[in-house]
Design a protein around this motif. Structure first.
Motif, PDB file in Angstrom:
ATOM      1  N   GLY A  18       0.879  -1.293   0.072  1.00 17.72           N
ATOM      2  CA  GLY A  18      -0.009   0.030  -0.042  1.00 17.72           C
ATOM      3  C   GLY A  18       0.771   1.215  -0.067  1.00 17.72           C
ATOM      4  N   GLY A  19       0.145   2.480  -0.361  1.00 17.35           N
ATOM      5  CA  GLY A  19       1.064   3.690  -0.428  1.00 17.35           C
ATOM      6  C   GLY A  19       1.394   4.133   0.976  1.00 17.35           C
ATOM      7  N   MET A  20       2.474   4.305   1.251  1.00 20.42           N
ATOM      8  CA  MET A  20       3.222   4.968   2.454  1.00 20.42           C
ATOM      9  C   MET A  20       3.925   6.143   2.557  1.00 20.42           C
ATOM     10  SD  MET A  20       4.232   1.152   4.303  1.00 20.42           S
ATOM     11  CE  MET A  20       5.071   0.802   2.587  1.00 20.42           C
ATOM     12  N   MET A  21       3.570   7.103   3.114  1.00 22.58           N
ATOM     13  CA  MET A  21       4.215   8.559   3.221  1.00 22.58           C
ATOM     14  C   MET A  21       5.790   8.073   3.552  1.00 22.58           C
ATOM     15  SD  MET A  21       3.110  11.248   2.223  1.00 22.58           S
ATOM     16  CE  MET A  21       3.736  12.996   1.963  1.00 22.58           C
ATOM     17  N   TRP A  22       6.740   8.738   2.647  1.00 19.56           N
ATOM     18  CA  TRP A  22       8.060   8.875   2.715  1.00 19.56           C
ATOM     19  C   TRP A  22       8.573   7.202   2.406  1.00 19.56           C
ATOM     20  CZ3 TRP A  22       7.461  13.395   2.518  1.00 19.56           C
ATOM     21  CH2 TRP A  22       7.243  14.421   3.394  1.00 19.56           C
ATOM     22  N   VAL A  23       7.762   6.186   2.311  1.00 21.60           N
ATOM     23  CA  VAL A  23       8.472   5.065   2.184  1.00 21.60           C
ATOM     24  C   VAL A  23       8.104   4.396   0.803  1.00 21.60           C
ATOM     25  CG1 VAL A  23       8.353   2.416   2.899  1.00 21.60           C
ATOM     26  CG2 VAL A  23       8.191   4.236   4.643  1.00 21.60           C
ATOM     27  N   GLY A  24       6.961   4.903   0.185  1.00 22.52           N
ATOM     28  CA  GLY A  24       6.528   4.261  -1.149  1.00 22.52           C
ATOM     29  C   GLY A  24       7.376   4.955  -2.207  1.00 22.52           C
ATOM     30  N   VAL A  25       8.542   4.964  -2.547  1.00 20.71           N
ATOM     31  CA  VAL A  25       9.301   5.519  -3.417  1.00 20.71           C
ATOM     32  C   VAL A  25       9.838   4.418  -4.449  1.00 20.71           C
ATOM     33  CG1 VAL A  25      10.157   7.167  -1.950  1.00 20.71           C
ATOM     34  CG2 VAL A  25      11.403   5.167  -2.070  1.00 20.71           C
ATOM     35  N   ALA A  26      10.461   4.751  -5.232  1.00 18.95           N
ATOM     36  CA  ALA A  26      10.877   3.743  -6.604  1.00 18.95           C
ATOM     37  C   ALA A  26      11.455   2.420  -6.103  1.00 18.95           C
ATOM     38  CB  ALA A  26      11.488   4.437  -7.669  1.00 18.95           C
ATOM     39  N   GLU A  27      12.430   2.482  -5.199  1.00 21.65           N
ATOM     40  CA  GLU A  27      12.903   1.368  -4.855  1.00 21.65           C
ATOM     41  C   GLU A  27      12.224   0.439  -4.002  1.00 21.65           C
ATOM     42  OE1 GLU A  27      16.231   4.448  -5.395  1.00 21.65           O
ATOM     43  OE2 GLU A  27      14.048   4.338  -4.313  1.00 21.65           O
ATOM     44  N   GLN A  46       6.118  12.916  -3.049  1.00 23.47           N
ATOM     45  CA  GLN A  46       6.895  13.663  -3.825  1.00 23.47           C
ATOM     46  C   GLN A  46       6.352  15.205  -3.834  1.00 23.47           C
ATOM     47  OE1 GLN A  46       9.539  12.455  -5.301  1.00 23.47           O
ATOM     48  NE2 GLN A  46       8.926  10.378  -4.334  1.00 23.47           N
ATOM     49  N   PRO A  47       7.235  16.029  -3.727  1.00 20.95           N
ATOM     50  CA  PRO A  47       6.842  17.573  -3.450  1.00 20.95           C
ATOM     51  C   PRO A  47       5.980  18.272  -4.353  1.00 20.95           C
ATOM     52  CG  PRO A  47       9.236  17.277  -3.949  1.00 20.95           C
ATOM     53  CD  PRO A  47       8.817  15.732  -3.940  1.00 20.95           C
ATOM     54  N   THR A  48       6.061  17.618  -5.637  1.00 20.84           N
ATOM     55  CA  THR A  48       5.398  18.339  -6.872  1.00 20.84           C
ATOM     56  C   THR A  48       5.099  17.304  -7.883  1.00 20.84           C
ATOM     57  OG1 THR A  48       7.487  18.579  -8.485  1.00 20.84           O
ATOM     58  CG2 THR A  48       6.810  20.459  -6.762  1.00 20.84           C
ATOM     59  N   PRO A  49       4.065  17.505  -8.640  1.00 20.58           N
ATOM     60  CA  PRO A  49       3.658  16.581  -9.751  1.00 20.58           C
ATOM     61  C   PRO A  49       4.796  16.246 -10.690  1.00 20.58           C
ATOM     62  CG  PRO A  49       2.059  18.415  -9.501  1.00 20.58           C
ATOM     63  CD  PRO A  49       3.208  18.832  -8.437  1.00 20.58           C
ATOM     64  N   GLU A  50       5.617  17.245 -10.833  1.00 16.79           N
ATOM     65  CA  GLU A  50       6.879  17.099 -11.953  1.00 16.79           C
ATOM     66  C   GLU A  50       7.805  15.915 -11.067  1.00 16.79           C
ATOM     67  OE1 GLU A  50       4.663  20.362 -12.808  1.00 16.79           O
ATOM     68  OE2 GLU A  50       5.653  20.189 -11.047  1.00 16.79           O
ATOM     69  N   GLU A  55       9.844  10.303 -10.324  1.00 19.45           N
ATOM     70  CA  GLU A  55       9.649   9.148  -9.738  1.00 19.45           C
ATOM     71  C   GLU A  55       9.170   7.799 -10.400  1.00 19.45           C
ATOM     72  OE1 GLU A  55      11.044   7.241  -6.078  1.00 19.45           O
ATOM     73  OE2 GLU A  55      11.756   9.191  -7.265  1.00 19.45           O
ATOM     74  N   ILE A  56       8.144   8.257 -11.290  1.00 18.72           N
ATOM     75  CA  ILE A  56       7.557   6.991 -12.174  1.00 18.72           C
ATOM     76  C   ILE A  56       8.549   6.656 -13.074  1.00 18.72           C
ATOM     77  CG2 ILE A  56       5.916   6.587 -13.891  1.00 18.72           C
ATOM     78  CD1 ILE A  56       4.020   8.357 -12.306  1.00 18.72           C
ATOM     79  N   ASP A  57       9.426   7.347 -13.734  1.00 21.12           N
ATOM     80  CA  ASP A  57      10.314   7.135 -14.521  1.00 21.12           C
ATOM     81  C   ASP A  57      11.377   6.223 -13.925  1.00 21.12           C
ATOM     82  OD1 ASP A  57       9.212   8.488 -16.831  1.00 21.12           O
ATOM     83  OD2 ASP A  57      10.343  10.215 -16.538  1.00 21.12           O
ATOM     84  N   GLU A  83      -5.328  17.210  -8.647  1.00 12.81           N
ATOM     85  CA  GLU A  83      -5.491  16.888 -10.291  1.00 12.81           C
ATOM     86  C   GLU A  83      -4.349  16.786 -11.046  1.00 12.81           C
ATOM     87  OE1 GLU A  83      -8.953  17.604 -13.752  1.00 12.81           O
ATOM     88  OE2 GLU A  83      -8.966  18.641 -12.078  1.00 12.81           O
ATOM     89  N   ALA A  84      -3.325  17.680 -10.767  1.00 12.76           N
ATOM     90  CA  ALA A  84      -2.035  17.798 -11.359  1.00 12.76           C
ATOM     91  C   ALA A  84      -1.334  16.565 -11.123  1.00 12.76           C
ATOM     92  CB  ALA A  84      -1.402  19.073 -10.954  1.00 12.76           C
ATOM     93  N   TYR A  85      -1.360  16.023 -10.008  1.00 18.43           N
ATOM     94  CA  TYR A  85      -0.691  14.904  -9.755  1.00 18.43           C
ATOM     95  C   TYR A  85      -1.430  13.595 -10.414  1.00 18.43           C
ATOM     96  CZ  TYR A  85       2.192  16.286  -5.943  1.00 18.43           C
ATOM     97  OH  TYR A  85       3.122  16.958  -4.979  1.00 18.43           O
TER      98      TYR A  85
END
Length: 325
Positions: A18-27, A46-50, A55-57, A83-85
């Motif tokens: 599941g999604g976890m703040m600060w833990v759910g990153v690419a690794e 992630q601090p911004t949609p960009e 991170e998706i990449d 919505e931008a995210y």
């Protein structure tokens, strides 16, 4: 292990990180997906949609397996650009979205039009049915044992999973308090078709948190969590430590407290720093009662393979018990 969840998301095992703040990153997400489960990036980490797009990449460079993005939508006086995210998720071609909190119909329509499958996380049967009516593809339902915010109904998974399975027609995922194959077998027996885990994945080699935090999760027992924000009607379950003990003390003192009285203790930046530094008493560490079932720090691959084997053994054991009667 074939269920409607494995079929829906194209995964080997019906196990979701599941999604976890600060833990759910690419690794983290890539490790779970490569192991045969469904890894999930946490969008608002992630601090911004960009930054989410980048991170998706990164995640896509680490795995060729399916992975999703979590987008938790909460009411706020100064909300992030949700919505931008979402637009970044769609533009990057991610086909699985885990939503939590509010689930605006317009976001669902937009995501579905782009061919995205949506799994919505909630804490009650009534909210699950509402999400089902709004067109999501699957429901992840959190029992009271879970880390994070279990809602205010205080219904444990043993009842909640079965109650939801009685009513919800789309695929159901059991979440909260699950850390091994026995829990997965129980969830399947109650009518779920997969499990969602957060705390258990924090105690894996690939989790992007300090080793001292992982070892604290291993040492903890099932009674070593605190419920905070109870008096503020926004209950959260966290690891028992000096900070969460102080929050509980302030909430239960004569006259109670307001959020401003505890903000310095529960600030997200403080919790993030604790995860990185390994200072267990440095901030909030979100954790479920599943800590009482965590005894090691395996790789994600070893964990998922072990869970699948344990699940099969538990089911076979029960079959043999009934066959012998």
């Amino acid at each position: 292990m074939k269920t409607r969840i494995t079929e829906l998301f194209g995964i080997r095992y019906p196990i979701i990180q599941g999604g976890m703040m600060w833990v759910g990153v690419a690794e983290m997400a890539a490790a779970v997906s490569n192991a045969g489960g469904l890894g999930v990036l946490t969008g608002l980490t992630q601090p911004t949609p960009e930054a989410l797009g980048a991170e998706i990449d990164r995640c896509r460079a680490m795995t060729d397996k399916p992975f999703g993005v979590n987008l938790t939508i909460l009411p706020s006086a100064n909300p992030p650009p949700y919505e931008a995210y979402l637009d970044v998720v769609l533009s990057k071609g991610v086909k699985i979205l885990e939503t939590a909190g509010n689930n605006p119909k317009e976001f669902i329509i937009k995501a579905k039009a782009a061919g995205v499958k949506i799994i919505h996380k909630c804490t009650s049967v009534r909210h699950a049915l509402s999400a089902e009516r709004n067109g999501v593809d699957a429901i992840s339902i959190d029992g009271f044992e879970c880390a994070g915010h279990p809602g205010e109904d205080d219904v444990g998974g043993l009842v909640l999973f079965a109650a939801a399975a009685d009513k919800v027609k789309i695929p159901l995922v059991a979440s909260g308090g699950i850390a091994d194959g026995r829990g997965m077998a129980a969830a399947l027996a109650l009518g779920a078709e997969g499990v969602n885990m957060g705390t258990r994945f924090c105690a894996t080699r690939e989790a992007p948190i300090h080793q001292d935090i992982k070892e604290a999760l291993v040492r903890a027992g099932e009674r070593d969590t605190n419920l905070i924000f109870r008096t503020l009607h926004n209950t959260g379950r966290v690891l028992k430590n000096a900070v969460s003990d102080e929050v509980v003390a302030l909430e239960t003192r004569a006259g109670g407290c307001e959020f401003k009285d505890i903000h310095h203790l529960v600030a997200g930046a403080r919790g993030r720093a604790a995860l990185g530094s390994g200072e267990v008493d440095g901030g909030l560490v979100w954790a479920s009662q599943a800590v009482g079932l965590i005894h090691d720090i395996p790789s994600c691959e070893a964990l998922l393979e072990r869970m699948a084997a344990e699940c099969r053994m538990a089911i076979e054991r029960q079959r043999m018990v009934f066959a012998s009667r």
